[in-house]
Scaffold this motif. Structure first.
Motif, short mmCIF file in Angstrom:
data_model
loop_
_atom_site.label_atom_id
_atom_site.label_comp_id
_atom_site.label_asym_id
_atom_site.label_seq_id
_atom_site.Cartn_x
_atom_site.Cartn_y
_atom_site.Cartn_z
N ALA A 372 5.81 -1.47 20.88
CA ALA A 372 5.31 -1.39 22.25
C ALA A 372 4.23 -2.46 22.40
O ALA A 372 3.21 -2.44 21.69
N VAL A 373 4.43 -3.38 23.33
CA VAL A 373 3.61 -4.59 23.42
C VAL A 373 2.89 -4.64 24.76
O VAL A 373 3.52 -4.51 25.83
N GLY A 374 1.58 -4.83 24.69
CA GLY A 374 0.79 -5.06 25.89
C GLY A 374 0.82 -3.89 26.86
O GLY A 374 0.82 -2.72 26.48
N GLY A 375 0.85 -4.21 28.18
CA GLY A 375 0.81 -3.19 29.21
C GLY A 375 -0.60 -3.02 29.75
O GLY A 375 -1.53 -3.78 29.43
N VAL A 398 -0.49 -2.74 15.07
CA VAL A 398 -0.20 -4.03 14.45
C VAL A 398 -1.07 -5.09 15.11
O VAL A 398 -1.88 -4.79 16.00
N ALA A 399 -0.90 -6.33 14.68
CA ALA A 399 -1.75 -7.41 15.18
C ALA A 399 -1.66 -7.54 16.70
O ALA A 399 -0.60 -7.36 17.30
N SER A 400 -2.78 -7.84 17.32
CA SER A 400 -2.83 -8.03 18.77
C SER A 400 -2.36 -9.43 19.15
O SER A 400 -2.47 -10.38 18.36
N MET A 401 -1.82 -9.55 20.35
CA MET A 401 -1.43 -10.86 20.87
C MET A 401 -2.67 -11.73 21.11
O MET A 401 -3.79 -11.22 21.21
N SER A 402 -2.45 -13.00 21.24
CA SER A 402 -3.57 -13.89 21.53
C SER A 402 -3.97 -13.80 22.99
O SER A 402 -5.08 -14.19 23.36
N THR A 403 -3.07 -13.27 23.83
CA THR A 403 -3.33 -13.15 25.27
C THR A 403 -3.02 -11.73 25.72
O THR A 403 -2.02 -11.15 25.31
N ARG A 404 -3.88 -11.17 26.56
CA ARG A 404 -3.58 -9.87 27.14
C ARG A 404 -2.41 -10.03 28.12
O ARG A 404 -2.37 -10.98 28.91
N ARG A 405 -1.45 -9.06 28.05
CA ARG A 405 -0.26 -9.19 28.90
C ARG A 405 0.19 -7.81 29.39
O ARG A 405 0.47 -6.92 28.58
N ALA A 406 0.26 -7.65 30.70
CA ALA A 406 0.98 -6.53 31.32
C ALA A 406 2.13 -7.13 32.13
O ALA A 406 2.17 -8.36 32.36
N PHE A 637 -0.64 5.56 20.58
CA PHE A 637 -2.10 5.59 20.57
C PHE A 637 -2.66 5.45 21.99
O PHE A 637 -3.62 6.11 22.37
N THR A 638 -2.05 4.51 22.76
CA THR A 638 -2.65 4.03 24.01
C THR A 638 -1.72 4.31 25.19
O THR A 638 -0.51 4.20 25.08
N ARG A 639 -2.31 4.65 26.34
CA ARG A 639 -1.54 4.77 27.57
C ARG A 639 -1.12 3.36 28.01
O ARG A 639 -1.96 2.45 28.09
N ARG A 640 0.16 3.19 28.33
CA ARG A 640 0.66 1.86 28.66
C ARG A 640 1.66 1.94 29.82
O ARG A 640 2.75 2.50 29.67
N SER A 641 1.29 1.36 30.94
CA SER A 641 2.25 1.09 32.01
C SER A 641 2.55 -0.41 32.00
O SER A 641 1.79 -1.20 31.42
N SER A 642 3.66 -0.81 32.64
CA SER A 642 4.07 -2.23 32.63
C SER A 642 4.15 -2.76 31.21
O SER A 642 3.71 -3.88 30.92
N VAL A 643 4.69 -1.93 30.31
CA VAL A 643 4.76 -2.24 28.89
C VAL A 643 6.09 -2.90 28.56
O VAL A 643 7.09 -2.71 29.27
#
Length: 668
Positions: A372-375, A398-406, A637-643
């Motif tokens: 599950a990535v970003g959001g 796991v490792a975070s992206m270099s850019t925040r993305r939703a 772990f995290t609430r994620r919309s637009s994921v």
């Protein structure tokens, strides 16, 4: 007795004092002294007698206690080791003791060590081993056949054995009496063949278990060959699997360099070879050939047919393969190189050009892991990512992206995860980055030609497609394609409809762009892209209008779950049958969801995160097409919309030192 003597002396004293007073006081004094002495002796004797009596009583009590304990122990042993059965009239019992076998074999082993009642002497090399035929025959089918059939050895008291290690034979004879043996590095190579010869399968299995625990890239090929020689099928299978899973390390060992041609061909032609890229296979082949270049040069064409050259990057093909003299020397290798370049230059024809060399390898033992990535949630845009391991029912950061993305598009190609476009809280993005699970890190990739958020992405024939979305000013109908082998984005035909919050999936060699929002209405329309003709065509409309829906393919059907119809979030689900060009409804989700993602994994559909119309979600639910039911799964772990969500097949997961979470599915 002593008190009788004392009494007599006392009487004599009285008589003497009355009858013979003339004897005087001195005589009486002596008698009294003697009497007192006797009284003291008598008292001492009595105390000693009492002490002895106490010791005897104490000893009898201890003996009785020990007897009771022994009887209780025997009863316990009888109940544990056997059974005590009363017949119907209650006058008899049947007793069975576990210790009988143990004690008997202990006694027989002592007799063997002392040479008592031994009826066979085994001669091996310069060693003589005495034993009892009945014990050896009862434990070993080999000795049973030797001593009970009409073989000459059955009548002999001395037998010579060949092709067996003397020390190993002595250990196995000892095992026949004690059922105990120690297997280690010092004896396993002689013990296993000896146990195989004597058909002592328990020892043989113990040797295989020990060798299995010692598998390492430096010795796995040797253990595999040893297992093959001695027909240890389970060990052979495990060692071969280990070789495939650790091929990169194994290919750099001396054992690999000494392999015969057939075994090298078997390894590099396997679909289950675990390599981060085909470059590792190419390098392993060249290293093997150059280890004995004069004797192996002629094998290069056969070896290169097993290397999947079309899966190498164009830069590697041109700078490494095309310049290698061992490859250029053979015309067959030139044909293989042309095939690979053609595969690169004609991406739209890859479905037609597919063969055994274009098929990606999949490591045996790999398991699907959901990422599950970003959001976003509330006013936050996430750059962090988490992954779900179905084997342990755990989420791992796991490792975070270099850019925040939703509003990001996420897809998997081979063993890499791609995060495409999205929105960082300020602007819509054209940038792309990829995640490597081996290094647990993200790397930048070539950016798209257009900024896109709310886009749809999918993978077809190793190409990454991005369609529709929003560029910050308008809804898009354009689409483009990324080739990881060449590192380039190419525009393809535009869709007939502008689609924002669109989802894209791959089914039967075609792309499907499903629903979305065209800036004025939520869409029920769907269109299909054919990469060979580079054209989009409309198919049957969905039963409901849907934007921000989840789309995935399972068992040849295209599923669309949830979304927004312009008035509310939906929990309804429908699926498309490409054979009949029709849609039908299936069981609805337990929760209304939009801006979530849908993915197929292990025969289930997983609906991940999203928004229920009032808040972002961290809940997961999964659909079983066989029972037509949705059930809850462990939460993120995290609430994620637009994921964005995708699945990788991984051998080793999770990454080292990653936090884990297991949330009860009832929290849904």
């Amino acid at each position: 007795m002593l008190h009788v003597i004392t009494a007599c002396l006392f009487i004599y004293l009285l008589v003497s004092c009355r009858v013979l007073p003339a004897r005087g006081e001195k005589h009486c004094y002596n008698l009294i002294t003697l009497l007192l002495l006797l009284v003291k002796v008598e008292r001492a004797f009595r105390r000693k007698k009492q002490a002895l009596s106490f010791r005897h009583r104490r000893r009898r009590q201890l003996l009785r206690l020990r007897l009771r304990q022994q009887q209780a122990s025997e009863r316990s042993a009888m109940m544990e080791g056997g059974m005590q059965l009363l017949n119907r009239d209650g006058h008899s019992i049947s007793h069975n003791s576990k210790r009988h076998y143990h004690d008997s074999f202990v006694s027989m082993n002592r007799m063997r060590q002392r040479g008592l009642l031994c009826d066979i002497v085994l001669h091996v090399a310069n060693k003589e081993i005495k034993a009892h035929k009945v014990v050896l025959a009862s434990c070993s089918p080999y000795f049973h056949a030797m001593f009970t059939n009409e073989m000459s050895e059955s009548r002999q008291t001395h037998v010579t054995l060949h092709d067996i290690d003397p020390q190993a034979l002595e250990q196995l004879v000892q095992y026949a009496y004690t059922a105990e043996i120690v297997v280690g590095e010092g004896n396993v190579q002689t013990l296993l063949p000896a146990a195989s010869l004597l058909q002592l399968n328990g020892v043989r299995d113990a040797c295989c278990k020990f060798l299995l625990s010692q598998l390492d890239p430096s010795n796995c090929l040797g253990i595999r060959g040893f297992a093959d020689t001695h027909s240890c099928s389970d060990l052979l299978k495990s060692a071969h699997k280990y070789v495939l899973q650790h091929f990169v390390e194994v290919s750099k060992t001396e054992e690999f360099m000494l392999l015969p041609l057939k075994q090298v061909l078997d390894l590099i032609s396997s679909d289950n070879l675990n390599v981060p890229s085909e470059e590792e296979v190419y390098r392993a082949v060249l290293s093997w050939v150059k280890h004995d270049i004069d004797g192996r040069r002629q094998h290069v064409p056969r070896l290169m047919k097993c290397v999947r050259l079309p899966l190498l990057t164009r830069d590697f093909l041109m700078s490494n393969v095309d310049t290698e003299l061992l490859v250029r020397h053979h015309s067959e290798c030139k044909d293989l190189l042309i095939e690979a370049l053609k595969y690169h230059l004609m991406p739209e024809q890859r479905g037609v050009l597919s063969n055994c060399r274009t098929r990606p390898r999949r490591c045996e033992g790999a398991s699907p892991v959901l990422f599950a990535v970003g959001g976003g949630s509330l006013f936050a845009i996430h750059g962090d990512c988490e992954a779900y391991d179905t084997r342990t029912d755990r989420w791992h950061m796991v490792a975070s992206m270099s850019t925040r993305r939703a509003r990001v598009g996420v897809a998997a190609i081979g063993n890499k995860l791609y995060a495409v476009g999205g929105y960082d809280g300020t602007s819509d993005l054209a940038t792309v980055e990829s995640y490597d699970p081996v290094t647990n890190g993200w790397q930048p990739e070539v950016s798209m030609g257009t900024r896109r958020s709310c886009l749809g992405v999918a993978v077809l024939h190793g190409l990454l497609y991005a369609a529709g979305g929003y560029d910050g000013a308008s809804c898009l109908n354009s689409a483009e394609r990324y080739d990881p082998l060449t590192g380039t984005w190419t525009s393809i035909a535009a869709m007939s409809t502008r689609r924002r919050y669109v989802r894209v999936a791959t089914l039967d060699g075609s792309l499907y762009a499903v629903g979305g929002y065209d800036s004025s209405s939520h869409l029920a329309t769907v269109e299909k892209y054919d990469p060979q003709s580079n054209a989009w065509t409309a198919i049957a409309n969905m039963l409901s209008r849907r934007s921000s829906a989840g789309v995935a393919v399972l068992e040849g059907m295209l599923y669309v779950a949830g979304g927004n119809d312009g008035t509310s979030c939906l929990n309804s689900v429908e699926r498309y049958n490409p054979k009949t060009n029709t849609w039908e409804g299936v069981a609805p989700m337990n929760i209304r969801r939009s801006t979530h993602d849908l993915v197929a994994m292990d025969g289930w559909l997983y609906a991940v995160g999203g928004n229920d119309g009032s808040s972002s979600l961290n809940s997961i639910e999964k659909y079983n097409p066989r029972s037509n039911k949705w059930v809850a799964a462990s939460c993120m772990f995290t609430r994620r919309s637009s994921v964005g969500v995708a699945v990788l097949e991984l051998l080793n997961f999770p990454p080292p030192s990653s936090p884990t979470l297991s949330v009860s599915s009832t929290s849904l």
